[in-house]
Write an enzyme that holds these catalytic residues in place. Structure first.
Site, PDB file in Angstrom:
ATOM      1  N   ASP A 400      20.205 -21.419  16.626  1.00 42.25           N
ATOM      2  CA  ASP A 400      21.319 -20.841  15.882  1.00 42.25           C
ATOM      3  C   ASP A 400      22.640 -21.039  16.620  1.00 42.25           C
ATOM      4  O   ASP A 400      22.700 -21.034  17.851  1.00 42.25           O
ATOM      5  CB  ASP A 400      21.051 -19.346  15.694  1.00 42.25           C
ATOM      6  N   GLU A 453      21.606 -25.858  14.304  1.00 42.35           N
ATOM      7  CA  GLU A 453      22.635 -25.461  13.350  1.00 42.35           C
ATOM      8  C   GLU A 453      23.970 -25.736  14.044  1.00 42.35           C
ATOM      9  O   GLU A 453      24.450 -24.925  14.828  1.00 42.35           O
ATOM     10  CB  GLU A 453      22.523 -23.990  12.987  1.00 42.35           C
TER      11      GLU A 453
END
Length: 721
Positions: A400, A453
Site C-alpha cells: 500500500d 500501489e
C-alpha cells in the site's frame, strides 16, 4: 544483605540491571544469597531437591532474601505463599541465563535479519523441565523494561528484563507463562519517565479491540506455496483479482464480523466460481480503528482478532488454495498510527519513526512514517513481509501507498520536507527498503509476488532490482484507472471530445508490468460505485457498466475488481455493513455478474488475452481514432499465432456494417462474447454465432476487413473461426 538503596531501587522498579541482584548470588565470603521480588507474595522459601532449605526474609514491598546452606550453586525452586491465598512451587525467572544466542545477537546487529520474528516477540520455549515464554523486545534507549501480563498481575516490578547492550534488546524467560497469556511491556523511557504500557510490535496475536494487549502465541510452522502457484503468478499467466474487505463482504451469523471459518466456507468458493484467479484481502493485520479498513495497522505479525483466533486463518488460506485461488494480502509498510500503546516513541524516543515531523509525520492520515533507513526497522518490515508468505502460506502482498514512501515531499508544501543527502526529493532509504523486501521474498519465498500501489511515474517499479528497479512483480495502473473512469462518466454525446482518455494508457502500457485496478478507493468518499458513475437511464447504466468491464478485460494488463462491482452494486461501499446481496434479485445485476464470470473464463482460457499482457507485441490497434462514433477496436496476440479482436461501441447507437481492417491470415471470425447479449441483460444486438467472412476490402491500413454489427454501449470479443 542487600544495601538499602539498591533494595529501594528494586521495589520502586528503577533498577536497570535486576539480574545483578535478583536470583542466586555469592557474596565476598563465598556464601550463597537468594533474592526474590514478588509483591503479591506473603512468604517465600527456597526449595532444593524437593525440600525447603531456607525461608527467605521479607525486606518489605515484596522483596525477600536469605542465605542458602553451602557454597555450591544449586538448582532451586521457589515455594510461594500468596497474599491472596494459596501456595505453589515455581521456577525463578532470574535463575536462567541469557536467552538470545550470540548468533541471534549478531544477526540482529547486522541489520539484515529476514526472520526477526524468530528472535523478537514472545516465544513459548522449554528450558530443562521448565516450560515458559521467552520475551524479547527492541528498546535501546529505555532505562528499564519489564514484561507485564496475566501471569504476574501486570506488576512491572516482578519481571524486569535483561538488556543485551550490543543490540539494545531486552530479554527474559518467564517460567510457567504460556500460549494464550496476555502481556505488554512497561518501560522507563530515556527521559526517566514511565511510558504508557506498550503492545509488542512482534506480537503474533492480540486482544480484540478496543482492548490492546498482546497475546502469547506459538510461531506458525513454515508452509510451502502449493505446486503450480509460481506458474500462476507469472507475468504471462492470467491474473484476475477479486479485492475484498472481509469484514463487510458478508456479515457473520451473529451480524458482526465473520469468522475465518465462516469466510472459508463461502468466500473462496464464490470468488473461484466467478473465474477469478486470485483473492486479495484488504489488510487483515491487527489495527485499532475499524474505519481505517486495516490501513492503520499496529500488528504487522498478527491476524486480526476480529475474525476469531489467529490460528483459524490457516483454515481460510487452505480453503483458498483448495479452490485454486492465489491469496494476496494488502500490506502497509508506509506508516503506522500514533496510538499510545503502539510503536509511537516506543522507548521514549523516535524509535520506529523519523524524529523530525517533516520526515516522520503523515499529514494526510495523521500517522507516523517508519524510519526506513534504520536497520532495525528495515529488519522489522522485511520480516513482516516474509512472515505472511512463509508462515501463513499466502501467495503474495499488495504493498500500500508506495508513492508516499518514494518521495520525501509527498503531500507536503515547499519548506515542509527534508531533502535527501543529494538534495533531491526521493526517499533513498525507502527505495532501498522496498528493494530489500522484494529481494528477501524472491530469495526466501520463490513463487510469491508483490504488487505496488504506486500512483506516480516513478521509473522501474516492476523492474528487477539488479537493473535498478524496485523489484515488484506488478504495479497498479492508476493513470489508466483515472483516465478511463473520467471518460466513462461522460454522457455518450460528449465522449467524442474525450476519446483520447481511453487510448492514452496504451502510450505507456508496457513500460511496467501493469495491473488494472478498480479498487475500493474508487467506490467510497462520494465517488459512487462503478454503476453509479455511469451516465444515462437505468438501461444505459447497466450497458455502460458491462461495456466498461469488457473494455477492461480486453485491455492489456492484469485485472483487479473490488467486491460488489462484479454485479454493478448500487450505492457506495459501506464498511460498517455487508454488501447489498439483495440487489442480485434484480436480473439485470445478476446479468452483470454472469458477464464478469464469462469475461474471466475467456480471459483465462484464451492465451491471446493474457500471455503478452505486459508485452507490446501482444497488442495492436485496429481503430483508435473514430471519435465521432466512440468506437475502439484492437487485436490481442499470444505470440504463437492466436489472436482476439476486441471492439467497443461506447454510444447507445447500434452500428451495422461497421468495417474493421483485420489480418488477412484468418478467413473468418466468430463472436464469442457480447456484453449486449440478453443473457447479460442487454438488447441482444450482435453478430450471432455464425462465422463472419473476411473480405478483400481495404480498411484501417489493411488489405482485408470485416463488416460487423456493433451493439449499443457494448464490448464484443471475436476469435478466428
Amino acid at each position: 544483605m542487600l544495601e538499602a538503596d539498591v533494595a529501594q531501587a528494586l521495589v520502586e522498579a528503577r533498577h536497570g540491571d535486576p539480574f545483578a541482584v535478583l536470583g542466586l548470588h555469592t557474596d565476598a565470603a563465598g556464601a550463597l544469597w537468594l533474592r526474590v521480588l514478588n509483591p503479591q507474595a506473603a512468604a517465600v522459601s527456597a526449595v532444593v531437591g524437593g525440600q525447603v532449605v531456607a525461608p527467605l526474609t521479607a525486606r518489605g514491598d515484596g522483596l525477600f532474601e536469605g542465605r542458602l546452606p553451602g557454597k555450591a550453586r544449586v538448582d532451586y525452586r521457589l515455594k510461594i505463599q500468596w497474599a491472596a491465598g494459596g501456595e505453589g512451587e515455581y521456577a525463578d525467572a532470574y535463575a536462567f541465563g541469557p536467552q538470545l544466542s550470540d548468533d541471534e545477537i549478531r544477526r540482529l546487529r547486522d541489520g539484515n535479519e529476514a526472520r526477526a520474528f524468530e528472535i523478537l516477540g514472545s516465544q513459548p520455549v522449554t528450558h530443562g523441565d521448565v516450560a515458559g515464554v521467552r520475551f524479547a523486545v527492541w528498546a535501546p534507549n529505555a532505562r528499564r523494561v519489564s514484561v507485564v501480563g496475566s501471569f504476574n498481575a501486570w506488576d512491572g516490578r516482578r519481571h524486569a528484563m535483561r538488556l543485551r547492550h550490543d543490540v539494545g534488546v531486552w530479554e527474559l524467560f518467564v517460567p510457567h507463562a504460556q500460549a494464550g497469556d496476555f502481556y505488554k511491556y512497561e518501560l522507563i523511557g530515556a527521559d526517566g519517565h514511565l511510558q504508557p504500557l506498550k503492545a509488542d510490535p512482534y506480537a503474533r496475536s492480540t486482544e480484540l479491540r478496543p482492548e490492546t494487549a498482546s497475546v502469547v502465541a506459538p510461531l506458525p510452522p513454515k508452509r510451502r506455496l502449493p505446486p503450480g502457484r509460481a506458474e500462476a503468478n507469472r507475468r504471462d499467466a492470467p491474473i484476475s483479482v477479486y479485492e475484498c474487505h472481509p469484514a463487510s463482504w458478508r456479515k457473520g451469523r451473529d451480524g458482526g464480523f465473520p469468522t475465518w471459518e465462516e469466510l472459508a466456507n463461502t468466500l473462496p468458493a464464490y470468488v473461484a466460481g466467478l473465474g477469478f484467479t486470485h483473492l486479495e484481502l484488504l489488510p487483515i493485520s491487527e489495527h485499532p480503528f475499524d474505519g481505517s479498513w486495516g490501513y492503520q495497522t499496529l500488528g504487522l505479525f498478527a491476524p486480526s482478532r476480529r475474525f476469531g483466533p489467529p490460528e483459524q486463518f490457516e483454515v481460510f488460506v487452505q480453503a483458498c488454495h483448495d479452490h485454486g485461488l492465489g491469496l494476496l494480502l494488502d500490506w502497509v509498510p508506509a506508516h503506522f498510527p500514533t496510538d499510545g500503546f503502539g510503536m509511537a516513541r516506543f522507548d521514549g524516543t523516535a524509535l520506529y519513526e523519523y524524529q523530525d515531523p517533516k520526515e516522520g509525520f503523515h499529514r494526510d492520515w495523521n500517522t507516523l512514517i517508519y524510519n526506513f533507513g534504520r536497520s532495525e526497522v528495515r529488519s522489522f518490515l522485511a520480516s513482516s513481509a516474509l512472515y505472511w508468505v512463509e508462515r501463513w502460506g499466502v501467495d503474495g502482498l499488495r504493498v500500500d501507498a508506495v508513492a508516499s514512501m518514494l518521495y520525501r515531499d509527498y503531500s507536503r508544501p515547499s519548506g515542509e520536507w527534508v531533502p535527501n543527502h543529494h538534495g533531491g526529493r526521493e526517499n533513498l532509504e525507502a527505495i532501498a527498503l522496498l528493494q530489500h523486501v522484494n529481494e528477501v521474498l524472491g530469495r526466501e519465498a520463490p513463487g510469491a509476488i508483490t504488487v505496488a500501489e504506486e500512483s506516480t511515474s516513478f521509473p522501474g517499479v516492476s523492474q528487477p532490482t539488479y537493473l535498478g528497479g524496485l523489484g515488484f512483480h506488478f504495479k497498479w495502473n492508476m493513470g489508466w484507472m483515472n483516465d478511463t473512469l473520467r471518460y466513462i462518466h461522460e454522457d455518450p454525446i460528449h465522449r467524442r471530445y474525450h476519446h483520447h482518455q481511453m487510448t492514452f494508457g496504451l502510450v505507456y502500457a508496457f513500460s511496467e508490468n501493469f495491473m488494472l485496478p478498480i479498487s475500493h478507493d474508487e467506490v467510497v468518499h462520494g465517488k459512487g460505485s462503478l454503476f453509479d458513475k455511469m451516465p444515462g437511464d437505468e438501461w444505459q447504466k447497466f450497458a455502460n457498466t458491462r461495456a466498461y468491464l469488457g473494455f477492461m478485460w480486453g485491455h492489456p494488463g492484469k485485472k483487479l475488481l473490488f467486491m460488489g462491482q462484479e454485479w454493478g452494486q448500487r450505492g457506495e461501499w459501506n464498511h460498517d455493513v455487508g454488501l447489498p446481496w439483495h440487489q442480485l434479485d434484480d436480473a439485470r445485476h445478476a446479468g452483470v455478474r454472469r458477464w464478469v464470470g464469462d469475461l474471466n473464463a475467456l480471459y483465462r482460457g484464451t492465451p491471446a488475452l493474457h500471455r503478452l499482457d505486459c508485452e507490446a507485441q501482444g497488442f495492436e490497434w485496429v481503430a483508435s481514432h473514430d471519435e465521432e462514433s466512440s468506437v475502439y477496436a484492437w487485436l490481442r496476440h499470444d505470440g504463437q499465432g492466436g489472436s482476439v479482436l476486441v471492439v467497443c461501441n461506447l454510444t447507445p447507437v447500434p452500428r451495422h456494417g461497421y468495417r474493421l481492417g483485420v489480418p488477412s491470415t484468418h478467413g473468418a471470425w466468430r463472436e464469442v462474447l457480447n456484453s449486449d447479449s440478453e443473457h447479460y441483460g442487454g438488447s441482444n444486438v450482435g453478430n450471432g454465432p455464425q462465422a463472419l467472412a473476411v473480405q478483400a476490402l481495404a480498411a484501417h491500413g489493411r488489405s482485408h476487413s470485416l463488416a460487423l454489427t456493433l451493439p449499443p454501449l457494448a464490448t464484443v470479443f471475436l476469435v478466428p473461426a
